[in-house]
Write an enzyme that holds these catalytic residues in place. Structure first.
Site, PDB file in Angstrom:
ATOM      1  N   ASP A 125       0.117   6.719 -10.165  1.00  0.00           N
ATOM      2  CA  ASP A 125      -0.758   6.187 -11.213  1.00  0.00           C
ATOM      3  C   ASP A 125      -1.762   5.276 -10.527  1.00  0.00           C
ATOM      4  O   ASP A 125      -1.556   4.076 -10.413  1.00  0.00           O
ATOM      5  CB  ASP A 125       0.056   5.433 -12.253  1.00  0.00           C
ATOM      6  CG  ASP A 125      -0.780   4.973 -13.439  1.00  0.00           C
ATOM      7  OD1 ASP A 125      -1.993   5.296 -13.477  1.00  0.00           O
ATOM      8  OD2 ASP A 125      -0.241   4.288 -14.305  1.00  0.00           O
TER       9      ASP A 125
ATOM     10  N   ASP B   8       0.842  -1.185   0.000  1.00  0.00           N
ATOM     11  CA  ASP B   8       0.000   0.000   0.000  1.00  0.00           C
ATOM     12  C   ASP B   8       0.885   1.246   0.000  1.00  0.00           C
ATOM     13  O   ASP B   8       1.714   1.421   0.904  1.00  0.00           O
ATOM     14  CB  ASP B   8      -0.894  -0.030   1.241  1.00  0.00           C
ATOM     15  CG  ASP B   8      -1.824   1.149   1.311  1.00  0.00           C
ATOM     16  OD1 ASP B   8      -1.376   2.216   1.769  1.00  0.00           O
ATOM     17  OD2 ASP B   8      -2.991   1.000   0.916  1.00  0.00           O
ATOM     18  N   ALA B   9       0.732   2.109  -0.988  1.00  0.00           N
ATOM     19  CA  ALA B   9       1.589   3.294  -1.127  1.00  0.00           C
ATOM     20  C   ALA B   9       1.466   4.231   0.070  1.00  0.00           C
ATOM     21  O   ALA B   9       2.468   4.766   0.555  1.00  0.00           O
ATOM     22  CB  ALA B   9       1.238   4.043  -2.421  1.00  0.00           C
TER      23      ALA B   9
ATOM     24  N   ASP C 188      -9.006   4.768 -10.880  1.00  0.00           N
ATOM     25  CA  ASP C 188      -9.981   5.839 -10.753  1.00  0.00           C
ATOM     26  C   ASP C 188     -10.722   5.718  -9.433  1.00  0.00           C
ATOM     27  O   ASP C 188     -11.090   4.621  -9.006  1.00  0.00           O
ATOM     28  CB  ASP C 188     -10.996   5.786 -11.901  1.00  0.00           C
ATOM     29  CG  ASP C 188     -10.384   6.178 -13.224  1.00  0.00           C
ATOM     30  OD1 ASP C 188      -9.249   6.678 -13.231  1.00  0.00           O
ATOM     31  OD2 ASP C 188     -11.044   5.984 -14.257  1.00  0.00           O
TER      32      ASP C 188
END
Length: 145
Positions: free
Chosen positions: A54, A34-35, A57
């Site tokens: 990136d 998880d960023a 959506d």
């Protein structure tokens, strides 16, 4: 940091031309996870020259909204130095005229810009068509084989 190892593995194995050798670059340290969690756990003095975002959506899931929040962009900013650059892929734009002067970019206009301008003094927008995602497969592009 990519949350989906299979997407990264598939891209590196089956579409290596898209990565242009970056998976073999010794400077790459690929993390699956998880960023947001990754950035939160980094030491405060750990900075990046470039951060490229990136994300899927936000319409795909309400859980993704955190990635478009002021708090997330602040977290990114905490891990940047004065010459760092943050780039965000903002999803498709629609209704663009052929000259590219007018477009409607919902992700950018409704989710990214309202948050990012609260964190960064300087924000520029570059519209660039992505030849990898085409509605009609018969349209040639620089990525066609």
């Amino acid at each position: 940091v990519d949350i989906d190892y299979e997407v990264t593995r598939f891209a590196s194995e089956w579409m290596p031309q898209l990565a242009n050798g970056s998976f073999q670059d010794p400077r790459l340290h690929l993390v699956t996870g998880d960023a947001m969690q990754y950035l939160q756990e980094l030491p405060k003095d750990h900075t990046f020259d470039v951060i490229i975002l990136d994300f899927p959506d936000v319409a795909d899931s309400r859980a993704l909204e955190k990635l478009y929040s002021v708090d997330f962009y602040r977290l990114c900013r905490e891990h940047m130095h004065e010459k760092s650059v943050l780039v965000a892929q903002t999803g498709p734009c629609t209704h663009m005229n052929r000259a590219g002067f007018r477009a409607s970019c919902n992700m950018l206009e409704h989710f990214i810009l309202p948050s990012i301008v609260k964190v960064f003094q300087e924000v520029d927008v570059l519209l660039h068509p992505m030849a990898t995602w085409k509605v009609d497969r018969s349209i040639s592009s620089e990525w066609s084989s």
